[in-house]
Design a protein around this motif. Structure first.
Motif, PDB file in Angstrom:
ATOM      1  N   ASN A 160       0.814  -1.221   0.000  1.00 28.96           N
ATOM      2  CA  ASN A 160       0.000   0.000   0.000  1.00 28.96           C
ATOM      3  C   ASN A 160       0.843   1.265   0.000  1.00 28.96           C
ATOM      4  O   ASN A 160       0.494   2.261   0.620  1.00 28.96           O
ATOM      5  CB  ASN A 160      -0.953   0.010   1.197  1.00 28.96           C
ATOM      6  N   GLY A 161       1.979   1.201  -0.701  1.00 19.78           N
ATOM      7  CA  GLY A 161       2.823   2.383  -0.812  1.00 19.78           C
ATOM      8  C   GLY A 161       3.601   2.726   0.437  1.00 19.78           C
ATOM      9  O   GLY A 161       4.178   3.811   0.524  1.00 19.78           O
ATOM     10  N   SER A 162       3.655   1.833   1.413  1.00 16.20           N
ATOM     11  CA  SER A 162       4.355   2.136   2.663  1.00 16.20           C
ATOM     12  C   SER A 162       5.864   2.102   2.459  1.00 16.20           C
ATOM     13  O   SER A 162       6.394   1.236   1.772  1.00 16.20           O
ATOM     14  CB  SER A 162       3.953   1.142   3.750  1.00 16.20           C
ATOM     15  N   CYS A 163       6.544   3.078   3.043  1.00 15.95           N
ATOM     16  CA  CYS A 163       8.000   3.158   2.990  1.00 15.95           C
ATOM     17  C   CYS A 163       8.522   3.091   4.416  1.00 15.95           C
ATOM     18  O   CYS A 163       8.226   3.984   5.225  1.00 15.95           O
ATOM     19  CB  CYS A 163       8.450   4.460   2.341  1.00 15.95           C
ATOM     20  N   ILE A 164       9.255   2.051   4.737  1.00 20.08           N
ATOM     21  CA  ILE A 164       9.799   1.895   6.080  1.00 20.08           C
ATOM     22  C   ILE A 164      11.046   2.757   6.189  1.00 20.08           C
ATOM     23  O   ILE A 164      12.056   2.506   5.524  1.00 20.08           O
ATOM     24  CB  ILE A 164      10.129   0.431   6.377  1.00 20.08           C
ATOM     25  N   LEU A 165      10.993   3.769   7.033  1.00 19.92           N
ATOM     26  CA  LEU A 165      12.063   4.744   7.153  1.00 19.92           C
ATOM     27  C   LEU A 165      12.664   4.695   8.555  1.00 19.92           C
ATOM     28  O   LEU A 165      11.999   4.287   9.507  1.00 19.92           O
ATOM     29  CB  LEU A 165      11.516   6.145   6.875  1.00 19.92           C
ATOM     30  N   PRO A 166      13.916   5.136   8.694  1.00 18.29           N
ATOM     31  CA  PRO A 166      14.529   5.148  10.027  1.00 18.29           C
ATOM     32  C   PRO A 166      13.766   6.049  10.991  1.00 18.29           C
ATOM     33  O   PRO A 166      13.305   7.130  10.613  1.00 18.29           O
ATOM     34  CB  PRO A 166      15.937   5.697   9.758  1.00 18.29           C
ATOM     35  N   GLN A 167      13.679   5.617  12.206  1.00 15.90           N
ATOM     36  CA  GLN A 167      12.967   6.393  13.219  1.00 15.90           C
ATOM     37  C   GLN A 167      13.612   7.747  13.451  1.00 15.90           C
ATOM     38  O   GLN A 167      12.949   8.715  13.823  1.00 15.90           O
ATOM     39  CB  GLN A 167      12.943   5.593  14.528  1.00 15.90           C
ATOM     40  N   SER A 168      14.927   7.862  13.211  1.00 12.86           N
ATOM     41  CA  SER A 168      15.666   9.095  13.466  1.00 12.86           C
ATOM     42  C   SER A 168      15.445  10.169  12.411  1.00 12.86           C
ATOM     43  O   SER A 168      15.826  11.331  12.617  1.00 12.86           O
ATOM     44  CB  SER A 168      17.167   8.783  13.542  1.00 12.86           C
ATOM     45  N   LEU A 169      14.828   9.828  11.275  1.00 13.16           N
ATOM     46  CA  LEU A 169      14.713  10.746  10.142  1.00 13.16           C
ATOM     47  C   LEU A 169      13.913  11.992  10.516  1.00 13.16           C
ATOM     48  O   LEU A 169      12.810  11.902  11.048  1.00 13.16           O
ATOM     49  CB  LEU A 169      14.039  10.042   8.969  1.00 13.16           C
ATOM     50  N   GLU A 170      14.488  13.175  10.209  1.00 13.71           N
ATOM     51  CA  GLU A 170      13.835  14.448  10.504  1.00 13.71           C
ATOM     52  C   GLU A 170      13.347  15.162   9.251  1.00 13.71           C
ATOM     53  O   GLU A 170      12.357  15.897   9.307  1.00 13.71           O
ATOM     54  CB  GLU A 170      14.798  15.358  11.274  1.00 13.71           C
ATOM     55  N   GLU A 171      14.033  14.968   8.103  1.00 16.94           N
ATOM     56  CA  GLU A 171      13.659  15.646   6.868  1.00 16.94           C
ATOM     57  C   GLU A 171      13.634  14.639   5.720  1.00 16.94           C
ATOM     58  O   GLU A 171      14.602  13.904   5.516  1.00 16.94           O
ATOM     59  CB  GLU A 171      14.644  16.768   6.533  1.00 16.94           C
ATOM     60  N   LEU A 172      12.530  14.629   4.970  1.00 13.84           N
ATOM     61  CA  LEU A 172      12.387  13.735   3.825  1.00 13.84           C
ATOM     62  C   LEU A 172      11.980  14.552   2.605  1.00 13.84           C
ATOM     63  O   LEU A 172      10.961  15.245   2.615  1.00 13.84           O
ATOM     64  CB  LEU A 172      11.329  12.663   4.115  1.00 13.84           C
TER      65      LEU A 172
END
Length: 411
Positions: free
Chosen positions: A181-193
């Motif tokens: 469903n278009g989910s992108c697993i990203l690092p928890q630490s990410l502040e800017e995408l």
């Protein structure tokens, strides 16, 4: 260099190699002698296809120990380089803090690696590598910034979950394929995408254990995107959506309450579908006055700054509905109209905005007069730049007749 002299380049901190015929085998050996290296840039080095993390460092040959002559351009030890069917692993110095790789047409698979899996690499930029299909990040555990640009065949990233220190991710296309469903697993630490040219219809940023530090999300130049799901973005403060022609909805109710700054441009399907749960919004930037509806504006009780810029050519004035919606913004302190070439009138109810302190009219050349009902009593600053001569003349008179701080400049 002798094999025993591993510190032959002790002061070397920055290396920039451009349009060079150096092979991966020679670069691998050179890097072993640069223990202080912090930044490495490779541009248009098409003989480099990969670097192997194979033998321990103390068993690698020296630059001069090859049975082949140095004039041939590479050592003869094949174990330094994998074959075409293997993953391309790049053995890099532990001291390296920043790495740029660009314009390498031969590069297909990239996996930065470090001896003993220890790394100080904090910034990685991969750009304009037209044949790169796989970027493997499992060993870049100290990475804080990752930028990927113009790698058209790169559709996914591997090892994002290993980047526990990542703060900024800027990527083109390559966030797809991480989940359903278009989910992108990203690092928890990410502040800017920052994501552009995204290939799927749904973008759904997700985080381990549903914990997130993401504060800014920027989606642009993505014609395929139809749905932006923000259920997991509970810390989001800034949202920018530009040139997403098919985007028709932004989902998730709770995350919207944290958004303070919203910019939406060139998204023609979105004005009627903006969520109502934006009570905390403080700054709004739009290019279409259709966003100004009473249903939407009545919830913007904290809005302090509104900018309407580069609006469509058919927009000559606000409609009655848009004008009434504007008057609902009782907390508004700054109002800007920028580069609205065909706008001929100020909003009719401008004088009734009780908190407005600053008004900017920049390169709106069709406006020739100040509002008939005057300006808000609360107004402290008026900036008229690049507008008509007639409007500039009225501003000169206004300077003489009021204590208002007026800046005007016509071209």
């Amino acid at each position: 260099m002798s094999g025993a002299n591993r510190g032959a380049l002790p002061p070397l901190e920055h290396v920039d190699i451009v349009k060079c015929g150096i092979t991966g085998k020679w670069l691998c050996l050179m890097l072993q002698h640069a223990h202080a290296l912090k930044e490495l840039s490779l541009h248009r080095c098409n003989q480099i296809t990969g670097l192997l993390i194979g033998e321990e460092e103390n068993s690698q040959p020296s630059l001069m120990s090859s049975p082949e002559a140095p004039s041939l351009g590479y050592p003869g030890r094949d174990e330094l380089l994998n074959d075409e069917q293997s993953n391309r692993r790049w053995l890099l110095p532990l001291s390296l803090g920043e790495l740029d790789i660009g314009h390498v047409d031969s590069l297909k698979v990239l996996q930065p690696c470090f001896l003993m899996n220890l790394t100080g690499l904090k910034k990685l930029r991969v750009f304009d590598n037209p044949n790169l299909t796989s970027l493997q990040l499992h060993f870049c555990t100290a990475l804080q910034e990752l930028r990927i640009e113009d790698c058209e065949l790169l559709n996914s990233l591997e090892g994002l979950e290993s980047l526990g220190s990542l703060r900024l991710l800027r990527a083109q296309r390559c966030l797809g394929g991480h989940g359903e469903n278009g989910s992108c697993i990203l690092p928890q630490s990410l502040e800017e995408l920052y994501i552009s040219r995204y290939s799927q219809e749904t973008l759904r940023p997700c985080f381990p254990r549903n914990l997130t530090c993401l504060k800014r999300l920027d989606a642009s130049e993505t014609s395929s995107l139809k749905y932006l799901a923000l259920e997991s973005c509970t810390a989001l403060e800034e949202l920018r959506v530009v040139c997403c022609e098919s985007l028709a909805a932004i989902g998730g109710s709770e995350p919207h309450r944290s958004i303070r700054h919203l910019e939406v441009r060139r998204c023609p399907s979105l004005p009627a579908c903006l969520p109502a749960s934006l009570e905390g919004l403080e700054r709004l930037e739009i290019d279409d006055p259709s966003f100004l509806t009473t249903l939407f504006c009545k919830h913007l009780t904290s809005l302090q700054s509104l900018e309407l810029s580069w609006c469509k050519s058919e927009v000559e004035r606000l409609t009655d509905e848009q004008d009434r919606a504007l008057q609902l913004l009782t907390s508004l302190q700054e109002l800007r109209f920028w580069f609205c070439d065909n706008l001929i009138d100020f909003p009719t109810g401008l004088h009734s905005l009780p908190s407005l302190k600053r008004l900017e009219i920049v390169f709106c050349k069709s406006i020739v007069k100040l509002p008939e009902k005057g300006l808000p009593p609360s107004l402290e600053e008026l900036d008229i730049t690049g507008c008509s001569v007639e409007l500039a003349q009225q501003c000169r008179i206004l300077v003489l007749e009021s204590n208002l701080k007026v800046k005007f400049c016509s071209f």
